[in-house]
Design an enzyme around this catalytic site. Structure first.
Site, PDB file in Angstrom:
ATOM      1  N   ASP A   1       0.809  -1.226   0.000  1.00  0.00           N
ATOM      2  CA  ASP A   1       0.000   0.000   0.000  1.00  0.00           C
ATOM      3  C   ASP A   1       0.840   1.274   0.000  1.00  0.00           C
ATOM      4  OD1 ASP A   1      -2.602  -0.966  -0.154  1.00  0.00           O
ATOM      5  OD2 ASP A   1      -2.820  -1.170   2.012  1.00  0.00           O
TER       6      ASP A   1
ATOM      7  N   ARG B   1      -0.098  -1.475   7.675  1.00  0.00           N
ATOM      8  CA  ARG B   1       0.634  -0.366   7.060  1.00  0.00           C
ATOM      9  C   ARG B   1       1.623   0.309   8.006  1.00  0.00           C
ATOM     10  NH1 ARG B   1      -2.707   3.404   3.087  1.00  0.00           N
ATOM     11  NH2 ARG B   1      -0.538   3.837   2.548  1.00  0.00           N
TER      12      ARG B   1
ATOM     13  N   ARG C   1     -10.481   5.900  10.173  1.00  0.00           N
ATOM     14  CA  ARG C   1      -9.045   5.712  10.365  1.00  0.00           C
ATOM     15  C   ARG C   1      -8.473   6.693  11.399  1.00  0.00           C
ATOM     16  NH1 ARG C   1      -6.633   2.841   6.081  1.00  0.00           N
ATOM     17  NH2 ARG C   1      -8.063   1.210   5.431  1.00  0.00           N
TER      18      ARG C   1
ATOM     19  N   HIS D   1     -11.439   7.426   3.988  1.00  0.00           N
ATOM     20  CA  HIS D   1     -10.505   8.542   4.171  1.00  0.00           C
ATOM     21  C   HIS D   1     -11.184   9.808   3.636  1.00  0.00           C
ATOM     22  CE1 HIS D   1      -6.624   5.890   4.069  1.00  0.00           C
ATOM     23  NE2 HIS D   1      -6.768   6.365   5.284  1.00  0.00           N
TER      24      HIS D   1
ATOM     25  N   CYS E   1      -4.935   9.548  -3.542  1.00  0.00           N
ATOM     26  CA  CYS E   1      -4.243   8.639  -2.614  1.00  0.00           C
ATOM     27  C   CYS E   1      -2.783   8.442  -3.010  1.00  0.00           C
ATOM     28  CB  CYS E   1      -4.906   7.270  -2.599  1.00  0.00           C
ATOM     29  SG  CYS E   1      -6.622   7.257  -2.095  1.00  0.00           S
TER      30      CYS E   1
END
Ligand code: ARG
Length: 288
Positions: free
Chosen positions: A76, A101, A146, A175, A278
């Protein structure tokens, strides 16, 4: 239909400096958002080609792109928006909510440190520019999936700016940068606030929708259909808006206001739940 001759002259592109990460190790081997299905095959070469097209589109339109080395085993890492949040040469690192992550945290902070940014190690859980968006002098900050609410207080203290908390409610838009595009982040002349955004109303709770409507009465409200193809996960330089080619209504709305949509297809990267924004972290200030 758009009336470009009326509007185009009012949209001014500003040169941006972005951090990107070539998706050499991209795959979907775990699922941490509703888009990711590890059983579905991914095509890393295709991801790299699509990513390269975004990279080249930025460069062709005059933007500077910096690269961070991809780390094997961190699929990611291509989503650099989650690597930090940078204003005036100060880089706040991230603390991922998701364990998968956390290995990215140090490589990003090391990159900032090695490139002349003042690094601030984060205390609270937050996922960087994925959830924090600078609009004019204000930082819009997402929570709900998140980044935790306490990170918004930390953000305000680190940058000394107004932080407006917004709550996301649809797991597909986990997000903030999947639900808001910052179109024109600069102040206008004569103190006129020109900063403007586009957003997906259904991604927010009622209170956040009220706040957005009040602060940005001229915002573009994007349809659920365009939201569902990650249309809001777009990057703008104030004139060009790098956007999914599938977000057709949004593109028409942009043109009607004098922006120039630049379609870039990142369908392969959408398998990981990410799109154009992103894959893009803005580097503001700092030494070259
Ligand atoms: N697979 C990544 C995750 O779930 C995608 C991140 C997308 N990034 C973003 N800025 N919205 O964390």
């Amino acid at each position: 239909m758009p009336t470009p001759h009326e509007n185009l002259t009012t949209r001014v592109a500003q040169r941006r400096r972005y951090l990107m990460c070539r998706p050499e190790h991209f795959t979907v081997s775990y699922s941490i958002n509703p888009w990711m299905e590890p059983s579905r095959p991914t095509d890393t070469a295709k991801a790299v080609r699509q990513w390269q097209a975004l990279h080249d589109a930025y460069v062709e339109l005059g933007h500077e792109v910096e690269l961070i080395d991809p780390v094997p085993g961190l699929p990611d890492m291509v989503y650099t928006a989650n690597g930090g949040f940078i204003v005036d040469g100060r880089a706040l690192g991230v603390r991922f909510r998701v364990d998968e992550r956390r290995g990215e945290e140090r490589p990003f902070m090391d990159w900032f440190d090695g490139h002349g940014f003042e690094v601030v190690e984060p205390v609270e859980v937050q996922e960087g520019e994925g959830d924090f968006l600078l609009v004019g002098d204000t930082i819009l900050a997402g929570t709900g999936f998140r980044s935790v609410g306490d990170s918004h207080r930390e953000l305000a203290a680190v940058f000394g700016r107004e932080v407006v908390s917004l709550r996301l409610v649809d797991p597909r838009f986990y997000h903030l940068d999947t639900a808001i595009t910052v179109l024109d982040p600069v102040e206008g002349v004569g103190g006129v606030e020109r900063a403007n955004i586009a957003y997906l109303p259904s991604a927010f709770d009622e209170e956040s929708r009220r706040v957005l409507a009040e602060r940005y009465p001229d915002a573009i409200q994007v349809t659920d259909a365009d939201g569902a193809v990650f249309g809001l996960n777009a990057a703008s330089d104030g004139r060009h808006v790098f956007v999914s080619p599938r977000a057709t209504d949004f593109a028409a709305q942009l043109e009607a206001r004098g922006y120039v949509p630049v379609p870039v297809d990142l369908s392969e990267l959408l398998l990981g739940g990410g799109g154009i924004k992103c894959c893009t972290l803005e580097l503001r200030g700092g030494a070259r």
